[in-house]
Design an enzyme around this catalytic site. Sequence first.
Site, mmCIF file in Angstrom:
data_model
loop_
_atom_site.group_PDB
_atom_site.id
_atom_site.type_symbol
_atom_site.label_atom_id
_atom_site.label_comp_id
_atom_site.label_asym_id
_atom_site.label_seq_id
_atom_site.Cartn_x
_atom_site.Cartn_y
_atom_site.Cartn_z
ATOM 1 N N LYS A 119 3.807 24.674 -1.138
ATOM 2 C CA LYS A 119 5.211 24.901 -1.476
ATOM 3 C C LYS A 119 5.559 25.446 -2.863
ATOM 4 C CE LYS A 119 9.398 21.506 -2.512
ATOM 5 N NZ LYS A 119 9.388 20.091 -2.805
ATOM 6 N N GLU A 151 15.259 16.454 -4.564
ATOM 7 C CA GLU A 151 14.568 17.430 -5.227
ATOM 8 C C GLU A 151 12.948 17.233 -4.945
ATOM 9 O OE1 GLU A 151 14.664 20.407 -6.496
ATOM 10 O OE2 GLU A 151 16.729 20.976 -6.654
ATOM 11 N N GLY A 210 0.704 -1.218 0.066
ATOM 12 C CA GLY A 210 -0.082 0.112 0.060
ATOM 13 C C GLY A 210 1.070 1.169 0.175
#
Length: 503
Positions: free
Chosen positions: A77, A343, A11
Amino acid sequence: MAIEHIVIVGGGTAGWMAAAALSRIRDGRNLAITVVESEQIGTVGVGEATIPPFVEFNQALNISERDFLSFTQGSFKLGIQFENWGQVGESYIHPFGAYGYDIGGIGFHQVWHKMHERGDKRPLQLFNLETMAAYYGKFSRTEDYARDDLPPINYAYHINATAYAQYLRKYAEQRGVVRHEGIVKDVALDGESGYVTKLTLDSGKEIAADFFIDCTGFRGLLIEQALETGYEDWTHYLPCDRAVALPCNRDDGSPPPPFTKATAHKAGWQWQVPLQHRNGNGHVYCSQFMEADEATDILIANMAGKPTADPNHLRFVTGRRKKFWNKNVVALGLASGFMEPLESTSIHLINTGVNKLIATLSLDGVTEAQASTFNRLTVREYERIRDFLILHYKATRRDDSEFWNYCRTMDVPDSLTEKIEVFKANGQVFREEDELFTTTSWAAVMLGQGITMDGTSPMADGVADASAKEIDEMAKSIQWLVQRMPGHKEYLERYCPAPKVAA
């Protein structure tokens, strides 16, 4: 053989992203989708930061942004702040949006460089909306402003990855996906084709299927343990092989900044991912140069508050599977490979893996052409992301530790060397086809870490002269918008407040 049953093993974020997306192709089709997972097996759950394509993934599922962010205690963000990467004490932001915009076919950072040479000392960051909003702790969405002359606001999210998996599980189950609790004890292969035919769980239950998706994390239960696909090791280029993750409160009551922070230490780096009520933290490091206890001590000493859980220690080998699609198994998430979270590309690679699977999959059966196409495209994607991550380590001027001396002097792929040398010559960044990272991304890291342009495109002279007024207006538009943005915390409280008790 027609595909009538797809089984997703594992999952977590990968498994439930796959289940949610695949549930959309069940309409009007005789297709069963099953997720096999066990609550006894924990998920890694350290990747809580995303990049802008993730916004589109949720939109494709018709997920309410407000609802999803509230449930996952999410925040917005605008980019990533890198500290101590070029030299100790230096800082820059890799933003999601562009520096200005191309003028006359010339990249804005080249025009800016020509202006800088002529005495205009305005920093490049002044011409990027996301950077300026991040510095001032501001946020809003493009649709909050009606003016057409304003730059778009590009963003992603910080999320509680465990809560996101729970959110998608509910979404998928409402659309007919079936979940089985259990640990896979045996994987049966067809004697002739080598295809996976069925799984046997610890309960003794057998689950047969036509197609399998491996979301079992680093161990790669199907793709590696059963099919022995093989792994391409990139440790030479990306030498960090350990991480310790630890959430904490923000004890000083400070608002969550609208950016991720990546702070370099002497043998690796530390992430800070701000959710609405807490921070996700972690220290990625190289075991050749640092022990786990020291890494944990550095992490705790540099967090915004007291830990709220025990340290989660992780081991990994940077690299990728030699095949992502092998026979009738596709690996997603950590089962497919790992390039560390520098990143925020881990969740993105799940996203694009799911997208490519849906695009290439035929329910009439598996063909070699499908697998070959999927593998070729995914290898290319991994290698281009790999090069961008290596850049952060290679483009350092630090000489204060053995780790950074290694990174600074290591051999890198020719593809990256070429990109750096062309940028040095005239500031040009050549992107290939659907490469993830933009011209701004490459320029932000190279300029932010001290790789300078020796020149610019010959056309930049005339563009800089003719566009002075346009460039001034660009800076004014960004300033106008940032001044009118609310604070990030204020925006979250109004738009998507998290429950008082964390989910």
